[in-house]
Design an enzyme around this catalytic site. Structure first.
Site, PDB file in Angstrom:
ATOM      1  N   GLU A 183      26.576  71.209  59.036  1.00 16.85           N
ATOM      2  CA  GLU A 183      26.491  72.638  59.354  1.00 16.85           C
ATOM      3  C   GLU A 183      27.878  73.203  59.686  1.00 16.85           C
ATOM      4  O   GLU A 183      28.204  74.333  59.316  1.00 16.85           O
ATOM      5  CB  GLU A 183      25.507  72.892  60.493  1.00 16.85           C
ATOM      6  CG  GLU A 183      24.050  72.656  60.113  1.00 16.85           C
ATOM      7  CD  GLU A 183      23.545  73.564  58.994  1.00 16.85           C
ATOM      8  OE1 GLU A 183      24.013  74.711  58.846  1.00 16.85           O
ATOM      9  OE2 GLU A 183      22.647  73.107  58.252  1.00 16.85           O
ATOM     10  N   GLU A 184      28.705  72.420  60.396  1.00 15.19           N
ATOM     11  CA  GLU A 184      30.102  72.821  60.633  1.00 15.19           C
ATOM     12  C   GLU A 184      30.802  73.029  59.295  1.00 15.19           C
ATOM     13  O   GLU A 184      31.537  73.998  59.113  1.00 15.19           O
ATOM     14  CB  GLU A 184      30.869  71.739  61.399  1.00 15.19           C
ATOM     15  CG  GLU A 184      30.642  71.688  62.864  1.00 15.19           C
ATOM     16  CD  GLU A 184      31.452  70.573  63.514  1.00 15.19           C
ATOM     17  OE1 GLU A 184      31.236  70.361  64.717  1.00 15.19           O
ATOM     18  OE2 GLU A 184      32.284  69.909  62.867  1.00 15.19           O
ATOM     19  N   LEU A 185      30.573  72.109  58.367  1.00 17.46           N
ATOM     20  CA  LEU A 185      31.205  72.182  57.059  1.00 17.46           C
ATOM     21  C   LEU A 185      30.781  73.440  56.297  1.00 17.46           C
ATOM     22  O   LEU A 185      31.606  74.070  55.630  1.00 17.46           O
ATOM     23  CB  LEU A 185      30.872  70.928  56.249  1.00 17.46           C
ATOM     24  CG  LEU A 185      31.658  70.726  54.972  1.00 17.46           C
ATOM     25  CD1 LEU A 185      33.141  70.508  55.271  1.00 17.46           C
ATOM     26  CD2 LEU A 185      31.101  69.549  54.186  1.00 17.46           C
TER      27      LEU A 185
END
Length: 176
Positions: free
Chosen positions: A109-111
Site C-alpha cells: 500500500e505504501e508502494l
C-alpha cells in the site's frame, strides 16, 4: 558490492566495487517551519532493520539528509494515512525490495502511494533490490502466491510494482 540496475535488466558494476548513493535535493519547509522529509524509506522486515537499514539511516543522517522511517507501526496495524502523508511530504522514496516485501500488504500500500506521487511528479523513487532479483519483484505470480488471485488489491499492487520495480536502481550482488 552493488550493481546498477536499469530497465533492460543489464546491470553494470560500479568501478570501485561499491556504490555511493548521492541524493541532491533542496531542503523545503512545511507551513509550520519544520523541515519536510527529503527521503521516505519503504522496507519490510526485522531482518534488515538493524543491518542494512541502520547503515542507510546513519549515512543519510551523517550527510544531513532529513528522512522518515516508520518506527511506530512495526506491525502494520497503525494508521496508514499518516504514512501516506509522510510519503507525500517527501521528495525521494527509497524502496528496499527484499524477499519479504511482497508479503506485506502494508508495504504494498505504501508502494501504491509512492507510485501515485511519482505520477504527479512530486516524488522520485529509487528501488534497492536487497538480496532479490529485480525480475522476481515484478512477477505477478509472486503476488498471487502471497495473496491469491481473487484479492481485489492485486491489480493496484501490480501496477505499482511494475512502475517502481522497472526504474533504474541498486541491486545487491548477493542474490538468492
Amino acid at each position: 558490492m552493488v550493481v546498477l540496475y536499469s530497465e533492460n535488466f543489464f546491470p553494470t558494476k560500479t568501478s570501485l566495487g561499491l556504490c555511493s548513493l548521492t541524493i541532491n535535493t533542496t531542503l523545503t519547509f512545511s507551513h509550520q517551519g519544520v523541515p519536510q522529509h527529503q527521503v521516505f524509506i519503504s522496507f519490510q522486515g526485522q531482518d534488515i532493520r538493524h543491518g542494512f537499514i541502520a547503515y542507510l539511516q546513519a549515512g543519510l543522517k551523517e550527510s544531513g539528509i532529513n528522512f522518515f522511517i516508520d518506527v511506530e507501526n512495526l506491525t502494520g496495524r497503525g494508521n496508514i494515512d499518516h504514512l501516506f502523508m509522510e510519503v507525500g511530504e517527501s521528495r525521494i522514496a527509497l524502496v528496499v525490495f527484499t524477499e519479504k516485501y511482497l508479503s506485506s500488504a502494508w508495504c504494498l500500500e505504501e508502494l501504491v502511494e509512492i507510485n501515485k506521487c511519482m505520477k504527479m511528479n512530486s516524488l522520485k523513487a529509487i528501488p534497492i533490490f536487497f538480496n532479490v532479483n529485480p525480475r522476481d519483484v515484478i512477477r505477478e505470480d509472486q503476488l498471487v502466491e502471497n495473496w491469491g488471485i481473487t484479492d481485489a488489491r492485486i491489480n493496484r499492487w501490480k501496477e505499482a510494482l511494475n512502475s517502481v520495480g522497472m526504474l533504474q536502481g541498486l541491486v545487491s550482488e548477493h542474490q538468492k
